[in-house]
Design an enzyme around this catalytic site. Structure first.
Site, PDB file in Angstrom:
ATOM      1  N   ASP A 270       0.889  -1.156   0.000  1.00 34.77           N
ATOM      2  CA  ASP A 270       0.000   0.000   0.000  1.00 34.77           C
ATOM      3  C   ASP A 270       0.932   1.212   0.000  1.00 34.77           C
ATOM      4  O   ASP A 270       2.131   1.098   0.252  1.00 34.77           O
ATOM      5  CB  ASP A 270      -0.941  -0.003   1.193  1.00 34.77           C
ATOM      6  CG  ASP A 270      -2.142   0.907   0.925  1.00 34.77           C
ATOM      7  OD1 ASP A 270      -2.017   1.822   0.068  1.00 34.77           O
ATOM      8  OD2 ASP A 270      -3.198   0.716   1.554  1.00 34.77           O
TER       9      ASP A 270
HETATM   10  C1  BGC Z   1      -4.838   3.352  -0.105  1.00 37.99           C
HETATM   11  C2  BGC Z   1      -4.881   2.398  -1.274  1.00 37.99           C
HETATM   12  C3  BGC Z   1      -4.653   3.155  -2.541  1.00 37.99           C
HETATM   13  C4  BGC Z   1      -3.332   3.896  -2.446  1.00 37.99           C
HETATM   14  C5  BGC Z   1      -2.981   4.696  -3.679  1.00 37.99           C
HETATM   15  C6  BGC Z   1      -3.608   4.214  -0.101  1.00 37.99           C
HETATM   16  O1  BGC Z   1      -3.706   5.219   0.834  1.00 37.99           O
HETATM   17  O2  BGC Z   1      -4.930   2.641   1.095  1.00 37.99           O
HETATM   18  O3  BGC Z   1      -6.108   1.717  -1.311  1.00 37.99           O
HETATM   19  O4  BGC Z   1      -4.711   2.285  -3.632  1.00 37.99           O
HETATM   20  O5  BGC Z   1      -3.386   4.786  -1.371  1.00 37.99           O
HETATM   21  O6  BGC Z   1      -3.808   5.800  -3.799  1.00 37.99           O
END
Ligand code: BGC
Length: 738
Positions: A270
């Site tokens: 993530d």
């Molecule tokens: C989120 C993800 C997301 C990523 C990119 C993170 O903060 O938890 O679900 O895909 O950011 O935006």
């Protein structure tokens, strides 16, 4: 350098040729095998040509949403985008600001709760296919979604991005999404693996959970996504599990995902969930994204070189502290993903914002709507009458594709519920009053001053008092502490004074129907006084049209709740066990609810929910009859065939979801009374009936036995429960396994 490229290109041409060749399914299998062999051989060759520096560069970001390729060898960059409800607006290279492009407005599809509520895997396929086409058009190689974290508490700010509380439902619904998406040559990135079931303290909370709950509740949808959906990538969660961050968690990634499940794709962090170079190198992480770059740029010219899987990784490889096979495995997986996506010469060009995509969004939105209550046939509202309809509430006009965190979308067009109603009820006088206000969309909300709130309320009550019908559009929104990433809800009840407002409206008019726009269950102290409640979810571009379809009866509602609505928060299992269970003590959290999540808890502990999992009414009536099993005794390798007939006994065409739950009688281990093991969505015209059959493999009735770290089948008697909601079982049948 040039000769190096030649090694890769013949392989691509061969693949292209073979794709054109196959015609029968046998040939397809053979061709696919042959293609896979060719791809693996190409990867072997490429690995010999890549320098250590080039390999390491492929394992981490070069911008917020891309990784570098290797131009010397013609290996392209990988471009990603959120996910999961549409392709996100273009983000700046190196910060979270929007890039301000004018060609990145897309179709916003309904939130995944709405998709799950359709109980219709075909719609999930169409959804995945459409989003894949839009992703291709926007030149994306990976879509960061879908999400299948289990709905454990109604306070989780991201429940709207997931597929509910039941592992079986989420498993069935996630597979077609992935297949539809990936048929465009765009990888799914299933998220967030795993146990990211709350937003509060998500960056550090350590989750302790039994193996039974892990395997029976939290892992199955991921496993199905990987093994049946064949997802090409997966995203590690922010939180910790057993003291180790999920994005480089040895047990989760190396043992379960890669060794046990045979995952051959890419594990992506993530954004900012990597915390350690050695663990990341050794424990199954393949690609690092989103690590903060601020303040890291003093000595190196590229801040991204400071990533855990960048310079520090290279150093350890060079010193021999980490063997090269570890980076090779990562690069092999990344190249494999590329051969499936941006190095696949046959992938389509994609298309976006066409009528077909809007139609898919509208169908999902309408079919996912759940009619929770409908006294005196409040819905559908006739379109031919000269009614005065008061449409009250901020959610009648608020853009719900904006906010919510990373799933926020730049929709080309978003039809508001008010607009949809105005267009549809042409003979009616539509009066609109905002009633309450929550502040502008985006992070951080502004509560209106008391004076403003009073004015809004008064105006709404006057409008309600003069109307034949009141439609109250309330619920949550996508602001912080509502349905939004990065924080949990702070109250179970409706925010912004909606309960009080509803009470005042009910004092002047008793013909009130509530339309809830939210991705979560909410408390409903006014439930007995309103005529009807429709759970509409967040629907995206076509919200207003889909809502008008259902409110007017053009579409007969057939959605079912993908999670339980408790009467009060402490009736929910996670909350019942107090703070250590939710939200934890800020360091650790114990999932004391164990396997009894959602309806499993309500059923087993006999705590009646406000609305049960699987509940959803219709404008017609159905009777489920002639429910039989093909036999009464089965062996471990057989399947139970459950036959049923659904009759439409009312006055509208519709669709009913036949749900089959199974429970072990006199189990030696603790179990839920029953668990969903099969369902069918059956279209039935009024006055007719349809028969069908649901098949359940006996092997799927196993429970996870911790003492042997494996699944075990208990022999003996089981009860099959067939109905149209977890709390409305019309037939019970006993079978036994010997
Ligand atoms: C989120 C993800 C997301 C990523 C990119 C993170 O903060 O938890 O679900 O895909 O950011 O935006």
């Amino acid at each position: 350098m040039r000769t190096n490229q030649v090694h890769c290109k013949p392989a691509l041409l061969a693949i292209a040729f073979m794709v054109l060749l196959f015609s029968s399914s046998d040939m397809y299998a053979q061709t696919t095998n042959q293609m896979n062999k060719e791809i693996e051989a190409s990867i072997d060759r490429l690995l010999t040509q890549l320098s250590l520096e080039e390999k390491v560069a492929m394992c981490h970001a070069q911008s917020k949403f891309s990784t570098p390729g290797v131009p010397r060898l013609g290996i392209p960059e990988i471009w990603m985008s959120d996910g999961p409800h549409g392709v996100r607006g273009e983000i700046n290279w190196d910060n979270w600001g929007y890039a301000g492009w004018t060609n990145d407005s897309i179709t916003a599809f309904p939130a995944l709760t709405s998709l799950a509520a359709t109980f219709n895997p075909e719609l999930s396929k169409a959804y995945g296919k459409s989003i894949g086409e839009e992703a291709r058009y926007r030149k994306k190689d990976i879509i960061l979604g879908p999400g299948v974290n289990i709905y454990r508490t109604p306070l989780n700010g991201r429940n709207f991005e997931y597929m509910g509380e039941d592992p079986y439902l989420a498993s069935i619904m996630v597979v077609p999404y992935i297949q539809g998406l990936q048929q465009n040559g765009v990888a799914a990135c299933v998220k967030h693996f795993v146990l990211n079931n709350q937003e509060l303290w998500r960056n550090h909370i350590n989750v302790e959970v039994s193996d039974r709950a892990l395997y029976e509740i939290y892992l199955p949808a991921f496993k199905t996504a990987i093994q049946e959906g064949q997802a090409w990538s997966i995203m590690g969660a922010y939180n910790k599990y057993r003291g180790q961050f999920c994005s480089h968690n040895e047990r989760l990634l190396t043992k379960i995902l890669k060794d046990d499940w045979g995952f051959d794709g890419v594990v992506i962090t993530d954004w900012g969930s990597a915390h350690d170079t050695k663990e990341a190198a050794l424990y199954g992480l393949d690609m690092e994204m989103g690590t903060g770059t601020d303040g890291l740029t003093t000595t190196l010219k590229n801040a991204y070189d400071n990533y855990y899987l960048a310079y520090p990784f290279l150093e350890l490889l060079k010193s021999g502290e980490i063997e090269e096979k570890y980076v090779d495995d990562k690069v092999r997986r990344i190249l494999r993903l590329m051969f499936r996506t941006n190095m696949n010469p046959n992938r389509s060009f994609g298309r976006m914002n066409n009528q077909e995509h809007l139609d898919v969004a509208r169908s999902v939105g309408a079919e996912g709507m759940v009619l929770l209550k409908n006294e005196d046939s409040f819905f559908p509202i006739p379109t031919d009458k000269k009614l005065t309809i008061a449409v009250i509430g901020e959610n009648a006009t608020r853009a719900m594709t904006v906010g919510g965190g990373s799933s926020e979308l730049k929709a080309k067009n978003e039809i508001s519920p008010l607009q949809g109603i105005r267009e549809r009820f042409k003979n009616a006088t539509i009066v609109h009053a905002m009633g309450y206000a929550s502040g502008p969309p985006a992070y951080g909300r502004v509560i209106p001053s008391e004076l403003d709130a009073e004015v809004l309320k008064k105006e709404a009550v006057i409008a309600a008092s003069q109307a034949d019908v009141v439609l109250f559009f309330g619920g949550l929104n996508k602001n912080h502490h509502q349905d939004c990433e990065g924080g949990d809800r702070q109250q179970f009840g409706l925010p912004f004074g909606q309960d009080e407002l509803l009470n005042e409206i009910l004092n002047v008019n008793d013909n009130v129907g509530v339309v809830l726009v939210s991705g979560n269950a909410v408390g409903m102290p006014w439930l007995s006084e309103v005529k009807a409640v429709m759970q509409a979810w967040y629907i995206g571009s076509e919200a207003g049209h889909a809502i008008a379809d259902v409110l007017s009866g053009t579409v007969n509602p057939s959605g079912k709740l993908p999670f339980s609505f408790p009467k009060k928060l402490t009736d929910n299992a996670a909350h019942y066990y107090g703070e250590i269970s939710y939200p934890g003590d800020s360091i650790n959290q114990h999932y004391k609810d164990d396997i009894l999540v959602g309806y499993r808890w309500h059923d087993t502990k006999k705590i009646k929910p406000l609305f049960a999992f699987g509940h959803g009414l219709s404008y017609t009536t159905y009777a489920i009859s002639d429910v039989t099993t093909d036999k009464s005794e089965y062996t471990e390798t057989e399947s139970i065939k459950i036959a049923y007939t659904v009759s439409n006994t009312g006055n509208a065409n519709g669709a009913e979801v036949v749900q089959v739950y199974v429970g072990k009688l006199k189990s030696k281990v603790d179990r839920a009374i029953k668990e969903l093991k099969g369902f069918d969505k059956v279209k039935v015209k009024k006055g007719t009936k349809e028969s069908g059959e649901i098949s359940i493999d006996i092997a799927d009735l196993k429970y996870y036995e911790e003492s042997i770290s494996n699944w075990r089948l208990e022999k003996g008697d089981y009860m099959i429960y067939v109905g149209n909601a977890s709390d409305n079982i019309v037939k019970k049948l006993k079978i036994s396994i010997y």
